[in-house]
Design a protein around this motif. Structure first.
Motif, PDB file in Angstrom:
ATOM      1  N   ALA A 183      36.303  47.153  30.437  1.00  0.00           N
ATOM      2  CA  ALA A 183      37.160  47.560  31.546  1.00  0.00           C
ATOM      3  C   ALA A 183      36.449  47.357  32.874  1.00  0.00           C
ATOM      4  O   ALA A 183      37.053  46.875  33.846  1.00  0.00           O
ATOM      5  N   GLY A 184      35.161  47.700  32.935  1.00  0.00           N
ATOM      6  CA  GLY A 184      34.407  47.442  34.152  1.00  0.00           C
ATOM      7  C   GLY A 184      34.305  45.959  34.452  1.00  0.00           C
ATOM      8  O   GLY A 184      34.405  45.536  35.615  1.00  0.00           O
ATOM      9  N   GLY A 185      34.135  45.157  33.389  1.00  0.00           N
ATOM     10  CA  GLY A 185      34.103  43.712  33.583  1.00  0.00           C
ATOM     11  C   GLY A 185      35.409  43.184  34.137  1.00  0.00           C
ATOM     12  O   GLY A 185      35.421  42.291  34.996  1.00  0.00           O
ATOM     13  N   ASN A 186      36.533  43.733  33.677  1.00  0.00           N
ATOM     14  CA  ASN A 186      37.824  43.321  34.216  1.00  0.00           C
ATOM     15  C   ASN A 186      37.997  43.775  35.652  1.00  0.00           C
ATOM     16  O   ASN A 186      38.639  43.088  36.456  1.00  0.00           O
ATOM     17  N   GLY A 187      37.430  44.920  35.974  1.00  0.00           N
ATOM     18  CA  GLY A 187      37.452  45.344  37.361  1.00  0.00           C
ATOM     19  C   GLY A 187      36.696  44.394  38.262  1.00  0.00           C
ATOM     20  O   GLY A 187      37.107  44.130  39.409  1.00  0.00           O
ATOM     21  N   GLU A 188      35.593  43.839  37.761  1.00  0.00           N
ATOM     22  CA  GLU A 188      34.856  42.846  38.530  1.00  0.00           C
ATOM     23  C   GLU A 188      35.596  41.515  38.581  1.00  0.00           C
ATOM     24  O   GLU A 188      35.518  40.793  39.578  1.00  0.00           O
ATOM     25  N   GLN A 189      36.311  41.184  37.509  1.00  0.00           N
ATOM     26  CA  GLN A 189      37.080  39.932  37.517  1.00  0.00           C
ATOM     27  C   GLN A 189      38.114  39.910  38.626  1.00  0.00           C
ATOM     28  O   GLN A 189      38.388  38.850  39.207  1.00  0.00           O
ATOM     29  N   ILE A 190      38.699  41.064  38.924  1.00  0.00           N
ATOM     30  CA  ILE A 190      39.702  41.131  39.995  1.00  0.00           C
ATOM     31  C   ILE A 190      39.121  40.624  41.313  1.00  0.00           C
ATOM     32  O   ILE A 190      39.811  40.025  42.135  1.00  0.00           O
ATOM     33  N   LEU A 191      37.810  40.847  41.495  1.00  0.00           N
ATOM     34  CA  LEU A 191      37.157  40.439  42.738  1.00  0.00           C
ATOM     35  C   LEU A 191      36.796  38.965  42.746  1.00  0.00           C
ATOM     36  O   LEU A 191      36.497  38.403  43.808  1.00  0.00           O
ATOM     37  N   SER A 192      36.776  38.331  41.589  1.00  0.00           N
ATOM     38  CA  SER A 192      36.134  37.031  41.458  1.00  0.00           C
ATOM     39  C   SER A 192      36.989  35.907  42.015  1.00  0.00           C
ATOM     40  O   SER A 192      38.219  35.991  42.073  1.00  0.00           O
ATOM     41  N   ARG A 193      36.312  34.847  42.384  1.00  0.00           N
ATOM     42  CA  ARG A 193      36.987  33.646  42.883  1.00  0.00           C
ATOM     43  C   ARG A 193      37.766  32.945  41.774  1.00  0.00           C
ATOM     44  O   ARG A 193      38.775  32.309  42.042  1.00  0.00           O
ATOM     45  N   ASP A 194      37.302  33.054  40.544  1.00  0.00           N
ATOM     46  CA  ASP A 194      37.988  32.388  39.448  1.00  0.00           C
ATOM     47  C   ASP A 194      39.393  32.941  39.268  1.00  0.00           C
ATOM     48  O   ASP A 194      40.354  32.178  39.107  1.00  0.00           O
ATOM     49  N   VAL A 195      39.512  34.267  39.251  1.00  0.00           N
ATOM     50  CA  VAL A 195      40.829  34.880  39.078  1.00  0.00           C
ATOM     51  C   VAL A 195      41.719  34.581  40.274  1.00  0.00           C
ATOM     52  O   VAL A 195      42.914  34.295  40.129  1.00  0.00           O
ATOM     53  N   TYR A 196      41.141  34.624  41.473  1.00  0.00           N
ATOM     54  CA  TYR A 196      41.930  34.309  42.671  1.00  0.00           C
ATOM     55  C   TYR A 196      42.469  32.885  42.594  1.00  0.00           C
ATOM     56  O   TYR A 196      43.640  32.623  42.894  1.00  0.00           O
ATOM     57  N   ARG A 197      41.649  31.957  42.190  1.00  0.00           N
ATOM     58  CA  ARG A 197      42.080  30.563  42.124  1.00  0.00           C
ATOM     59  C   ARG A 197      43.092  30.335  41.018  1.00  0.00           C
ATOM     60  O   ARG A 197      44.030  29.540  41.178  1.00  0.00           O
ATOM     61  N   LEU A 198      42.923  31.017  39.890  1.00  0.00           N
ATOM     62  CA  LEU A 198      43.936  30.902  38.834  1.00  0.00           C
ATOM     63  C   LEU A 198      45.274  31.442  39.317  1.00  0.00           C
ATOM     64  O   LEU A 198      46.331  30.886  39.022  1.00  0.00           O
ATOM     65  N   GLY A 199      45.219  32.539  40.083  1.00  0.00           N
ATOM     66  CA  GLY A 199      46.448  33.122  40.584  1.00  0.00           C
ATOM     67  C   GLY A 199      47.162  32.256  41.592  1.00  0.00           C
ATOM     68  O   GLY A 199      48.375  32.382  41.778  1.00  0.00           O
ATOM     69  N   HIS A 200      46.436  31.365  42.256  1.00  0.00           N
ATOM     70  CA  HIS A 200      47.040  30.534  43.294  1.00  0.00           C
ATOM     71  C   HIS A 200      47.203  29.081  42.887  1.00  0.00           C
ATOM     72  O   HIS A 200      48.074  28.387  43.431  1.00  0.00           O
ATOM     73  N   ARG A 201      46.397  28.586  41.986  1.00  0.00           N
ATOM     74  CA  ARG A 201      46.445  27.165  41.644  1.00  0.00           C
ATOM     75  C   ARG A 201      47.368  26.861  40.466  1.00  0.00           C
ATOM     76  O   ARG A 201      47.846  25.734  40.334  1.00  0.00           O
ATOM     77  N   LEU A 202      47.612  27.825  39.614  1.00  0.00           N
ATOM     78  CA  LEU A 202      48.515  27.599  38.495  1.00  0.00           C
ATOM     79  C   LEU A 202      49.955  27.774  38.957  1.00  0.00           C
ATOM     80  O   LEU A 202      50.237  28.409  39.972  1.00  0.00           O
ATOM     81  N   ASP A 203      50.865  27.218  38.182  1.00  0.00           N
ATOM     82  CA  ASP A 203      52.269  27.420  38.526  1.00  0.00           C
ATOM     83  C   ASP A 203      52.653  28.873  38.262  1.00  0.00           C
ATOM     84  O   ASP A 203      51.901  29.652  37.679  1.00  0.00           O
ATOM     85  N   PHE A 204      53.835  29.250  38.712  1.00  0.00           N
ATOM     86  CA  PHE A 204      54.238  30.655  38.725  1.00  0.00           C
ATOM     87  C   PHE A 204      54.195  31.268  37.330  1.00  0.00           C
ATOM     88  O   PHE A 204      53.679  32.373  37.140  1.00  0.00           O
ATOM     89  N   PHE A 205      54.713  30.574  36.340  1.00  0.00           N
ATOM     90  CA  PHE A 205      54.819  31.167  35.006  1.00  0.00           C
ATOM     91  C   PHE A 205      53.452  31.260  34.328  1.00  0.00           C
ATOM     92  O   PHE A 205      53.168  32.245  33.630  1.00  0.00           O
ATOM     93  N   ARG A 206      52.611  30.265  34.493  1.00  0.00           N
ATOM     94  CA  ARG A 206      51.256  30.377  33.930  1.00  0.00           C
ATOM     95  C   ARG A 206      50.472  31.457  34.656  1.00  0.00           C
ATOM     96  O   ARG A 206      49.629  32.130  34.055  1.00  0.00           O
TER      97      ARG A 206
END
Length: 1796
Positions: free
Chosen positions: A1332-1355
């Motif tokens: 759970a702490g690791g997922n809390g850190e993932q929220i901050l990460s550039r990888d998650v941000y880029r997945l949220g913006h670079r993938l299409d809406f449904f993915r």
């Protein structure tokens, strides 16, 4: 020569000299890793392959023609090759050269061997192999050059000559050498591209002998010299990494304050790296300036992304999701407010239509919020080089604000015109059209995104194209970065996951509108109109708006999170459908196994054995795919009766038997089955002239007896009819034929002397029977009703032969009896004995009564008593003849049955065809290991715990059948008495126990099955039909050699003669190997264990070092990589990556490679750093990452080459780069708690990951045992990320990185790997806290941000709800409970509930108000989160069994566990998002049979569960006291039952699932221990488990590292506790209905008075209690008198009642707790004041009070009789089903083995 290259570096000194070190091996026996490349003349199995020689020869290609180094006169050795030449020019280490030489040669050889069609001359390396490897290895570099607009330094030529091949080999070798020596820089792939770019340019200059403009001489690299590459390039970059980590205080500083691996790597994503770092590198560059250093050069800051800790990251990263939810919520409220039944009826209103236009205002406002958040979090990226980024940030905010203003103005103009015209005039409608036209412009980007979604290849083309005009067009939407481009999937994949999400969203919004939003409208309107008086001071003039907000708040929270529930529901059913079409669960039990077993040989031949392809035939065509599908259909459903073809093709049946028997033998070695079960399950070799397939006995059981019954019933029927009846069951047919042939062979070839008269008599009898069968006259010639008598006589004879001491007289009597029945009763036509003998031309007549003796008296001879083979065949015959049991319970072990069922089922699933071992992909397995258990020690196993239970005793009871099998095996191997197991067989005992735990030895044994399987498959691939036939005959004939005394025959190969006492291994196919199998297996498989601390363990004499050496000694393909520290001086330490193996020739551990590192290994997270240092020693195309809590199975290892072929298939538009593999959780049987965890985990690793891969296309890497495309990942940063804290969940970042770099992750369920999980509640909670702490850190990460913006809406939706969204919505689930209860408390204390109930004039519909009260119980939909578990169990085990398992879990209180687990996840996830503090927890993986003390549980769960549960409990108690609804018990229970369940779960779960949790004596001891811990002074101890104060300070660590916003939010949340006081004081009798604000202020006098009393008593105790005790007692008396006088006075002068004292405690205690929490946040300001001591003292008192509250129900239940046994039954129920004697386990009354 030795100065130029040392193929295997000599061992360097370790930390301290070892006095008795083994002397180095002589030069002629240089150690090697896998193959001796240094000398191809050595007799090694791999040297027989011409591809290997071709690859080695290619590296020697025209080296003499290459330019020689300047200023050095060298004599090059004959073995000097291209890699040596590169090392000479660029300063690479010799050990690195040797390591990469083997890596390259092996890979080239494997690539050459996989060519189809095979090259005409395999001894010459094919040019296509080299160019293909170069293209794959340098693909990331080529993309990097194109992205930056740089000309690649790799020269391209269309010529295919030797010079061009040499150049390409030099490029390949250069990159591998850079990568192999880069150390921690391997986590920075584009940095390696930068180094390669310049070094390849220098390589070209050297090859082309260009003149250096600086010197006017032929070009020479600046890296010439010993270790020049490491010292001049790697160490400076490593120094930057190390400096940043030190500046970050080991990751405790905010992520925005220091550069991690990603920041440093992404600096090379821009062209400024060329001007800043330069070449040769400029160490004065700002890139090399780390935090904290003061200099003239400006430090390069964060690059690409800034990780700011804020809760808004959830919105920032997935803004499109939240925009959708907010806009739909707004639209639904607008439509619902119209009051119509259906939304389309409301939409007919023009007013509603216009009101819906406000969604565009909200939309633009949300864009403004997004732009502000982007600017507020990413402002530190702005610099002189990135000024356009600042321009875009400002413009985005301005434009978003402008859109908001424009929409607001246009919307206001619509209503103003309508109000002016008093109707919807044409002008007003025109203004609506103006608004819509504006909105159309606003949504143009979304329309464009939709178009590109429908045409994904166009989107990929645009993003991949490096055209400046496209940069300009896309500049507004996002920053141009190297990753995240061209990540769209194909159209078919798009449609699949789009349809999935459309269905989910339609269901969610329909449910939300009709059951959440619309029912709230009428009650809300009524509540707003409700008039009444508050019971407290009114701030809002009785408008009830706050009440309305609190009513809506939990509904809105649930609205935002329930999409997670809808995803769970639909993903469960979709996963089940995908599983059904994958043919999972078709074989679930022994009965289904019997139905399919006859097709096994064909299925195994089809899937596991390679097919011979024509030379010019493509590997895969549409026709071949169609044929493949048809054949699979025939095999799956038995069409065409393929088993008949098996009987015709004995070679196929023999192959199947060899493989099947090896699987069964492996299970026997693992003690899952007994010796008897092995004989029942094995397919014996085809001996005794048996004409049919010899199916396992478990399939033939009872078949012969049934056929006897049929023969009796059809004795008068034609023979053909009888035979057709028998043949309806193929197993019955085979049983009859095998029994007949076996009996015939037994008489004619074994027990009757060949020269005897009796032998001829019996021979004639069998010939007559055979003739009658052939002529179909069996029922005519013989009386079949006599068969039961013959059967009885045969059984008697066989039982006599099976006895240890065979009685000749009894055997003769049995034969005579059988003779009488066979000759007198069996034939329909009776003949005298003499006539029968003369008719057959036998010896002169004799009768039993003649002088020549009795019949059979001298004709019988017994086989050798030690003839084990004969005994096994006879036992099989006896089983066939006598078995009446169906044998559905064979094997009896549940795990063995599960494995056999899964393996048999998988043979009918879709999988690629297996290639020959020579043509399969090579692969490695890597396991990171730190200092966990290698194998359990003897003392550890026998030492009892506080309950008198040892680990060994626990294992004996949990795995009782396996222990019995183990003892049976030990006795067979020489053990005479059981107590000798602790002396003569102690190693076997330790291994047996270790193989049942989560130890390294278990993992190594499992992974080495790959090597064993490859050896067997290599033999089967290469063995001819003659070899296999001869081999099986050798396996079958050893018994006759033993019988005839031929064991000492010197002409026999000793390897073919199994030892007499190891008779269970005599059928092992390993006895048939010719030697070359080991060579090809080692070329295809390598196992590397990254034992980071192995060097330290050796130095310390740790037993783990000896145990690891033992593992190497017994596993030929095992290699150990570790980090060695060599102390050169007092302050100077040199670090090395070392690879060692066990050399069987020298019988010692030998060092193969020793590669110098730039510094200490661990700069980031430990596990990925450990993997990174060892990955250079792996080999092959693929790399399987395995944790040390995993296991493998031999039968699954057989399918590995099928799995590797998946890399050649396209899944969508891409080939896979990660192959996901199914896991089996093997720890579920330890306890019910372990079963809960196992069930939860199984549903994710099967159904969950199945859906993620297909159709959602967002499966990531969730831990091991996934298989990586090794060369794809080694050029893209490795198999994990390692930055401190942010990458604490290191595994999933490999999946993020793979997706962003256009990789493809698939999931395959026809193969499985075992995995262990934590089995105790504390272990599970710690693990879940880490995740759970690791997922809390993932929220901050550039990888998650880029997945949220670079993938299409449904993915993007898929990514969110399957990663961080799951934890966020779990947190929202708890928040919904909080908001619901706080809302109820507000309504009760404020009087709104009373007014609503009494006031009937305002038409507050009782049914509608009930909807308000019950609306929040949608949180109970969380039950559907258990749906995936039920669905998956139904799929694989059947619906009824799945329902029963679910009900059984509920009876075992699984709901308590899952509710408790929800609290763990929500607490640590929320705390990490707000404050950080995520860290790695070592959970330990032992067996949990020890009672955890109350103080330990309190330390672990006080803040995450206990305090929160007490808070909710107080709310429920206060609500029950003051709510008018509580007078109706049914209403109160229905309203609060789920909340009470949560409170009870959070308090009681740690004790329900704690062994001996309700033992009264232990509870008393726990209470004493808790009190001692609470009052322990921190001066005495500095450990948290011994001092409350130390623990209390540690619990505040997250507040020390949090930022200002985190502290402000924490204080804001803590203010809720003050509401108790405000609400309750107005309910006191003393208040007398007064609602003045003065009442609240006066209540603080009570609070201050209570605090004053506590301070006075505390001061008196400190000053007088020790020496002036009477003064202390006097002060106590005075305080009591004052309190009594105050109470009496209040009783006289006011309406004060004694009950007010208790009621006020419910107000003051929460207020005090709130003050304490705020004081902890303000600790930096208060700690130096006198107030802090009071804060600490009060905090101690509160923890004591909380502890007593939690202890009270535990003590009560411990006091009641029966609860302890009930709790034991709940916790260990699975152990009961396996024969666990729980009473003995918990009391330790006796041991299974007498140790004395």
């Amino acid at each position: 020569m030795s100065t130029l290259r040392q193929r295997a570096a000599a061992p360097l000194p370790t930390r301290h000299p070892i006095p008795h070190a083994t002397p180095p091996a002589p030069p002629q026996s240089l150690p090697f890793n896998i193959i001796p490349i240094h000398d191809l003349t050595i007799d090694h199995p791999s040297h027989r392959y011409p591809e290997l020689r071709a690859a080695a020869a290619a590296l020697l290609l025209s080296v003499s023609d290459l330019p020689k180094p300047q200023f050095r006169t060298l004599t090059l050795p004959v073995s000097f090759d291209l890699l040596d030449w590169l090392a000479l020019h660029f300063g690479f280490q010799s050990a690195n050269v040797g390591n990469q030489r083997e890596n390259l040669v092996l890979h080239l050889a494997n690539l050459q061997s996989r060519l189809h069609p095979s090259p005409e001359n395999p001894s010459v390396l094919d040019f296509g192999v080299v160019s293909g490897l170069k293209a794959k290895l340098l693909s990331n570099y080529v993309s990097w050059c194109a992205y930056l607009g740089e000309v690649s330094s790799v020269r391209r030529s269309k010529r295919r000559n030797m010079d061009e091949m040499r150049r390409e080999l030099l490029y390949i070798g250069l990159y591998l050498l850079i990568w192999g020596e880069a150390g921690n820089v391997r986590f920075m792939p584009e940095c390696l591209c930068y180094l390669f770019h310049h070094m390849a340019f220098e390589l070209n200059m050297i090859l082309e002998e260009k003149i250096d403009e600086r010197t006017g001489r032929p070009f020479v690299s600046d890296l010439v010299g010993e270790d020049a590459f490491l010292e001049n390039l790697i160490k400076p970059i490593y120094g930057v990494i190390k400096g940043e980590v030190e500046w970050s205080r080991n990751g405790t500083k905010p992520h925005s304050a220091w550069r991690n691996y990603d920041d440093l790597n992404e600096f090379f994503w821009s062209r400024r790296c060329f001007g800043s770092v330069k070449w040769p590198i400029d160490r004065s560059s700002g890139f090399f300036v780390t935090g904290g250093k003061v200099g003239t050069t400006r430090r390069v800051g964060k690059t690409g992304f800034v990780e700011q800790r804020t809760f808004w990251n959830v919105f920032r990263s997935f803004d499109r999701l939240w925009v959708m939810l907010v806009l739909f919520l707004q639209a639904m409220i607008i439509v619902a407010w119209e009051g119509k039944l259906y939304p389309w009826e409301a939409l007919e209103s023009r007013d509603v239509q216009v009101k819906l236009l406000t969604v565009f205002i909200t939309w633009s406002a949300l864009r403004l919020l997004q732009s502000i958040l982007d600017a507020g979090t990413q402002y530190s990226l702005v610099s002189r080089e990135t000024k356009w980024l600042a321009v875009r940030m400002v413009l985005k905010s301005v434009v978003a604000l402008a859109w908001t203003v424009v929409f607001s103005v246009f919307y206001a103009r619509i209503w103003s015109q309508k109000d002016q015209d008093l109707r919807w005039s044409d002008e007003a409608i025109q203004r609506i059209f103006v608004f819509l036209k504006t909105a159309l412009v606003f949504v143009v980007p979304e329309v464009l995104a939709l178009v590109l979604f429908v045409i994904p290849w166009l989107r990929n083309l645009i993003e991949d194209a490096n055209w400046p005009v496209l940069y300009l067009l896309t500049w507004w939407f996002h920053t141009r970065i190297f990753v995240g481009r061209g990540v769209r999937e194909g159209l078919i994949s798009n449609l699949k996951y789009a349809i999935f999400w459309i269905v989910v969203l339609v269901s969610k919004f329909s449910f939300s509108y009709f059951l959440q939003i619309r029912p709230m409208v009428t009650p809300t309107t009524a509540l707003l109109e409700l008039k009444g008086h508050y019971r407290w001071h009114e701030f809002f003039n009785s408008t009830n708006r706050v009440a309305v907000v609190l009513l809506w708040l939990p509904v809105i929270v649930i609205y935002f999170m329930d999409l997670q529930i809808w995803y769970s529901i639909f993903s469960s059913f979709v996963g089940a459908m995908v599983g059904l079409f994958s043919h999972l669960g078709e074989i679930r039990n022994t009965e289904q196994l019997r139905l399919r077993f006859q097709f096994f040989a064909s299925a195994m031949q089809f899937n596991l054995m390679p097919e011979e392809l024509p030379v010019n035939k493509p590997v895969l065509t549409m026709v071949s795919k169609l044929k493949d599908g048809v054949q699979r259909l025939r095999l799956r459903y038995g069409l065409g009766q393929p088993y008949k073809r098996i009987e015709c093709s004995r070679i196929e049946a023999t192959r199947f038997a060899l493989v099947w028997n090896e699987i069964i033998i492996t299970m026997r070695e693992e003690d899952f089955i007994s010796d008897q079960e092995l004989e029942l399950l094995e397919l014996p070799p085809n001996c005794w002239d048996i004409r049919v397939v010899r199916w396992p006995c478990v399939l033939l059981c009872n078949e012969l007896l049934l056929s006897l019954t049929e023969a009796q019933e059809m004795a008068d029927a034609p023979t053909r009819w009888l035979w057709q009846t028998i043949c309806k069951s193929d197993y019955r047919r085979c049983a009859v034929i095998e029994a007949y042939d076996s009996v015939k062979y037994l008489f004619l070839h074994i027990i009757l002397k060949y020269v005897s008269v009796e032998h001829k008599i019996v021979t004639n009898l069998f010939e007559e029977i055979d003739h009658s069968i052939m002529d179909e006259k069996l029922t005519v010639v013989y009386n079949l009703t006599v068969l039961p008598k013959i059967h009885e006589k045969l059984v008697t004879l066989i039982e006599l032969l099976l006895k240890p001491k065979r009685d000749m007289n009894a055997a003769v009597n049995a034969l005579q009896g059988l003779y009488e029945v066979a000759f007198r009763d069996f034939p329909n036509v009776k003949l005298p004995h003499e006539l029968l003998r003369r008719a057959e031309g036998s010896a002169p007549a004799a009768t039993p009564g003649s002088s020549t003796g009795f019949l059979f008296e001298n004709a019988v001879e017994f086989p050798d008593a030690e003839d084990v083979f004969f005994d096994r065949q006879l036992r099989r015959l006896h089983t066939i003849l006598t078995s009446r049991d169906s044998m559905y319970n064979v094997p009896s072990n549940q795990e063995a049955r599960r494995r056999i069922a899964f393996f048999s089922n998988s043979l009918f699933m879709n999988m690629p065809h297996a290639p020959h071992v020579e043509k399969m992909m090579a692969f490695s397995v890597m396991t990171p290991y730190y200092d966990e258990e290698v194998m359990y020690g003897s003392v550890t196993l026998q030492t009892p715990n506080e309950d008198g239970v040892s680990t060994l005793f626990y294992l004996q009871k949990i795995y009782q059948d396996e222990w019995q099998n183990f003892m049976e095996r030990m006795k067979r191997e020489g053990l005479e008495e059981e107590k000798e197991i602790f002396t003569s067989k102690v190693r076997d005992l330790r291994l047996w126990a270790s193989y049942r735990g989560q130890t390294l030895s278990r993992t190594v044994r499992g992974m080495m099955y790959y090597y064993r399987a490859l050896n067997m498959l290599a033999y089967l691939d290469s063995a001819s039909e003659v070899d296999i036939r001869a081999g099986t005959q050798e396996l079958a004939s050893y018994a006759s050699m033993m019988r005839n005394g031929h064991w000492d025959d010197p002409t026999l190969n000793s390897s073919q003669l199994p030892a007499r006492n190891l008779n269970r291994a005599t059928s092992s196919v390993s006895l048939l190997y010719k030697g070359h199998e080991f060579g090809i297996s080692m070329m295809k498989f390598t196992y590397v264990v990254a034992c980071q601390m192995y060097g330290v363990h050796k130095m310390r004499g740790d037993t783990r070092a000896e145990e690891i050496l033992y593992l190497m000694k017994n596993n030929e393909a095992l290699r150990v990589a570790y980090v060695d520290e060599v102390h050169l001086s007092r302050d100077e330490v040199q670090y090395y990556s070392v690879l060692v193996k066990y050399d069987k020739q020298t019988k010692r551990e030998v060092e193969i490679y020793r590669i110098k590192l730039p510094g200490p290994l661990k700069l980031g997270e430990g596990k990925p750093e450990n993997q990174n240092h060892a990955i250079i020693f792996t080999r092959g195309d693929a790399l399987q990452t395995i944790d040390m809590n995993q296991d493998n199975y031999f039968e699954e290892a057989l399918k590995m080459r099928n799995l590797l072929q998946e890399f050649e298939r396209h899944y969508g538009i891409r080939k896979p780069t990660i192959l996901g593999v199914r896991e089996n959780i093997f720890t579920g049987s330890v306890s019910s708690l372990a079963g809960f965890m196992s069930a939860q985990e199984m549903s994710f690793v099967t159904l969950g990951q199945r859906v993620l891969a297909n159709p959602l296309k967002v499966r990531m890497h969730y831990g091991h045992p996934d298989v990586f495309d090794r060369f794809w990942f080694l050029t893209r940063g490795g198999v994990s990320k390692a930055s401190r804290v942010i990458n604490i969940s290191e595994d999933i970042f490999a999946g993020f990185n793979c997706t962003l770099r256009r990789g493809n992750v698939t999931h395959h369920e026809y193969i499985q790997v075992g995995k262990g999980r934590d089995v105790g509640l504390n272990q599970i909670s710690i693990f879940e806290a880490k995740v759970a702490g690791g997922n809390g850190e993932q929220i901050l990460s550039r990888d998650v941000y880029r997945l949220g913006h670079r993938l299409d809406f449904f993915r993007m939706l898929s990514v969110f709800y399957t990663t961080v969204g799951f934890y966020f919505n779990t947190l929202m689930m708890v928040v919904a409970v909080y908001t619901f209860l706080w809302g109820r408390l507000y309504l009760a204390l404020s009087g709104v509930e009373s007014n609503a109930k009494k006031d009937a004039e305002h038409n507050v519909d009782s049914a509608a108000f009930a909807e308000i009260l019950n609306q929040q119980f949608l949180v109970q939909l969380g039950l559907f989160t258990a749906l995936p578990m039920i669905i998956e169990n139904s799929l694989e085990h059947g619906f009824l069994l799945a329902v029963w398992d679910f009900l059984k879990m509920q009876l075992q209180l699984a709901s308590f566990f899952y509710t408790f687990s929800m609290g763990t996840k929500s607490h640590y996830f929320g705390r990490t998002i707000l404050h950080g503090g995520a860290k790695y927890f070592a959970t330990g993986r032992g067996f949990v049979v020890v009672h955890k003390k109350f103080a330990e549980n309190y330390r672990l769960y006080a803040r995450s569960h206990f305090v929160k549960a007490i808070e909710l409990g107080i709310i429920l108690v206060v609500y029950a006291s003051h709510s008018p609804l509580s007078k109706n018990a049914f209403v109160y229970i229905a309203l609060t039952i789920s909340s009470w369940f949560l409170v009870v779960s959070w308090i009681m779960a740690p004790f329900i699932f704690n062994p001996s949790g309700f033992d009264w004596l232990k509870t008393v001891y726990d209470f004493d221990d808790f009190i001692s811990w609470i009052w322990c002074d921190s001066v005495v101890s500095t450990k948290a488990d011994q001092s409350w104060e130390v623990w209390w300070y540690e619990e505040q660590d997250h507040l020390r590292t949090t930022g200002l916003w985190g502290k402000l939010l924490e204080i804001t949340l803590d203010l809720r506790f003050f509401f108790f006081q405000y609400g309750i004081v107005y309910q006191l009798k003393i208040a007398d209905g007064n609602t003045s604000i003065a009442v609240y202020f006066l209540s603080w006098i009570y609070l201050l008075g209570t605090a004053g009393v506590y301070i006075v008593i505390g001061y008196a105790r400190q000053k007088y209690a020790a020496k002036q005790h009477m003064h202390y007692r006097l002060i106590q008396l005075l305080v009591v008198i004052v309190i009594v006088l105050v109470i009496v006075l209040l009783l006289k002068v006011s309406k004060f009642e004694i009950i007010d004292i208790l009621t006020s405690l419910l107000a003051i205690i929460p207020t005090g707790w709130g003050i304490l929490l705020i004081a902890q946040v303000l600790r930096p300001f208060l700690q130096t004041t006198l107030v802090w001591d009071t804060v600490v003292s009060l905090a101690r008192l509160y923890d004591l009070m909380f502890g007593l509250i939690v202890m009270a129900p535990v003590a009560f239940m411990s006091w009641l009789p029966g609860f302890q046994s009930m709790q034991t039954r709940i916790l260990f129920n699975e152990g009961f089903s396996r024969g666990l004697q729980i009473s003995q386990l918990l009391t330790g009354r006796k041991s299974n083995i007498d140790h004395d």
